[in-house]
Design a protein around this motif. Structure first.
Motif, PDB file in Angstrom:
ATOM      1  N   THR A  80       0.833  -1.203   0.000  1.00  0.00           N
ATOM      2  CA  THR A  80       0.000   0.000   0.000  1.00  0.00           C
ATOM      3  C   THR A  80       0.871   1.258   0.000  1.00  0.00           C
ATOM      4  OG1 THR A  80      -0.154  -0.099   2.411  1.00  0.00           O
ATOM      5  CG2 THR A  80      -1.951  -1.110   1.155  1.00  0.00           C
ATOM      6  N   ASP A  81       2.159   1.098  -0.292  1.00  0.00           N
ATOM      7  CA  ASP A  81       3.074   2.246  -0.339  1.00  0.00           C
ATOM      8  C   ASP A  81       2.744   3.188  -1.488  1.00  0.00           C
ATOM      9  OD1 ASP A  81       4.368   1.196   1.833  1.00  0.00           O
ATOM     10  OD2 ASP A  81       6.041   0.357   0.680  1.00  0.00           O
ATOM     11  N   ALA A  82       2.339   2.627  -2.626  1.00  0.00           N
ATOM     12  CA  ALA A  82       2.041   3.432  -3.809  1.00  0.00           C
ATOM     13  C   ALA A  82       0.881   2.789  -4.561  1.00  0.00           C
ATOM     14  CB  ALA A  82       3.271   3.533  -4.706  1.00  0.00           C
ATOM     15  N   LYS A  88      -7.087   0.160  -3.814  1.00  0.00           N
ATOM     16  CA  LYS A  88      -8.305   0.930  -3.575  1.00  0.00           C
ATOM     17  C   LYS A  88      -7.819   2.286  -3.081  1.00  0.00           C
ATOM     18  CE  LYS A  88     -12.740   0.777  -1.219  1.00  0.00           C
ATOM     19  NZ  LYS A  88     -13.611  -0.058  -0.371  1.00  0.00           N
ATOM     20  N   VAL A  89      -8.155   3.336  -3.817  1.00  0.00           N
ATOM     21  CA  VAL A  89      -7.601   4.655  -3.544  1.00  0.00           C
ATOM     22  C   VAL A  89      -8.704   5.616  -3.118  1.00  0.00           C
ATOM     23  CG1 VAL A  89      -6.206   6.534  -4.481  1.00  0.00           C
ATOM     24  CG2 VAL A  89      -5.885   4.215  -5.351  1.00  0.00           C
ATOM     25  N   GLU A  90      -8.525   6.186  -1.922  1.00  0.00           N
ATOM     26  CA  GLU A  90      -9.423   7.241  -1.466  1.00  0.00           C
ATOM     27  C   GLU A  90      -8.722   8.548  -1.774  1.00  0.00           C
ATOM     28  OE1 GLU A  90     -10.748   6.722   2.611  1.00  0.00           O
ATOM     29  OE2 GLU A  90     -10.786   4.544   2.329  1.00  0.00           O
ATOM     30  N   THR A 101     -13.674   7.341  -4.072  1.00  0.00           N
ATOM     31  CA  THR A 101     -12.898   6.121  -3.859  1.00  0.00           C
ATOM     32  C   THR A 101     -13.048   5.235  -5.090  1.00  0.00           C
ATOM     33  OG1 THR A 101     -13.321   6.218  -1.487  1.00  0.00           O
ATOM     34  CG2 THR A 101     -12.573   4.111  -2.370  1.00  0.00           C
ATOM     35  N   TYR A 102     -11.910   4.804  -5.621  1.00  0.00           N
ATOM     36  CA  TYR A 102     -11.920   3.896  -6.764  1.00  0.00           C
ATOM     37  C   TYR A 102     -10.956   2.752  -6.504  1.00  0.00           C
ATOM     38  CZ  TYR A 102     -14.202   7.504  -9.636  1.00  0.00           C
ATOM     39  OH  TYR A 102     -15.075   8.423 -10.138  1.00  0.00           O
ATOM     40  N   LYS A 151      -5.678   7.844   0.978  1.00  0.00           N
ATOM     41  CA  LYS A 151      -5.484   6.514   1.557  1.00  0.00           C
ATOM     42  C   LYS A 151      -5.373   5.484   0.437  1.00  0.00           C
ATOM     43  CE  LYS A 151      -7.706   3.421   4.930  1.00  0.00           C
ATOM     44  NZ  LYS A 151      -8.918   3.219   5.744  1.00  0.00           N
ATOM     45  N   ILE A 152      -4.490   4.507   0.644  1.00  0.00           N
ATOM     46  CA  ILE A 152      -4.350   3.397  -0.300  1.00  0.00           C
ATOM     47  C   ILE A 152      -4.510   2.095   0.470  1.00  0.00           C
ATOM     48  CG2 ILE A 152      -2.819   2.225  -1.934  1.00  0.00           C
ATOM     49  CD1 ILE A 152      -1.243   4.894  -2.145  1.00  0.00           C
ATOM     50  N   THR A 153      -5.431   1.255   0.008  1.00  0.00           N
ATOM     51  CA  THR A 153      -5.610  -0.061   0.615  1.00  0.00           C
ATOM     52  C   THR A 153      -5.666  -1.103  -0.504  1.00  0.00           C
ATOM     53  OG1 THR A 153      -8.030   0.238   0.605  1.00  0.00           O
ATOM     54  CG2 THR A 153      -6.879   0.768   2.653  1.00  0.00           C
TER      55      THR A 153
END
Length: 155
Positions: A80-82, A88-90, A101-102, A151-153
């Motif tokens: 989830t660093d990049a 999943k990107v907020e 969020t996509y 946020k990246i998940t």
């Protein structure tokens, strides 16, 4: 080669099975029924049934190719660093302050209603390899938008 999730791959396989076992026999039956109606040279029903069958076979072949070229991504090994495929990107639109969020997925898995965008879209391309806190400028058909990655998940 197309990267995709296990879920996306399973969906493609299920679609292929349905097309081959349900839709293909329906198309054959429609052709047989139209053929039984007589003169094929002036039978528009027969022509339409043959055209529908050709579209179906084309779709089946495209799914077969997608399955053959699929590379299933092991999400447990993703970071989830990049931003990358399966992220999943907020984010926040800096002009309107609206949040969105996509999930970035393969072309075959894209579904905007579910918030899944193809990795080939301008927004996904603009976000790739950026980190939380980065503000990226993304060129879209209506101009340029600035998005801040919040946020990246990984799903």
């Amino acid at each position: 080669m197309a990267y995709m999730s296990q879920e996306g791959y399973d969906t493609l396989v299920a679609d292929l099975k349905r097309l081959q076992s349900v839709e293909r026999p329906k198309a054959s039956a429609a052709i047989a029924e139209a053929r039984d109606k007589g003169d094929l040279s002036e039978n528009s029903e027969y022509d339409a049934a043959k055209e529908a069958q050709a579209h179906l076979e084309d779709k089946i072949n495209k799914i077969k190719i997608a399955i053959a070229e699929a590379k299933i991504v092991d999400t447990s090994r993703l970071s989830t660093d990049a931003v990358q495929i399966m992220s999943k990107v907020e984010m926040t639109n800096m002009a309107t302050k609206s949040k969105m969020t996509y999930s970035i997925v393969s072309e075959s898995e894209a579904n905007l209603k579910l918030g899944k965008i193809s990795i080939k879209t301008p927004i996904a391309q603009g976000l790739l390899n950026h980190k939380v806190g980065d503000v990226v400028e993304v060129k879209i058909p209506r101009g340029v938008i600035k998005l801040r990655i919040d946020k990246i998940t990984i799903e």
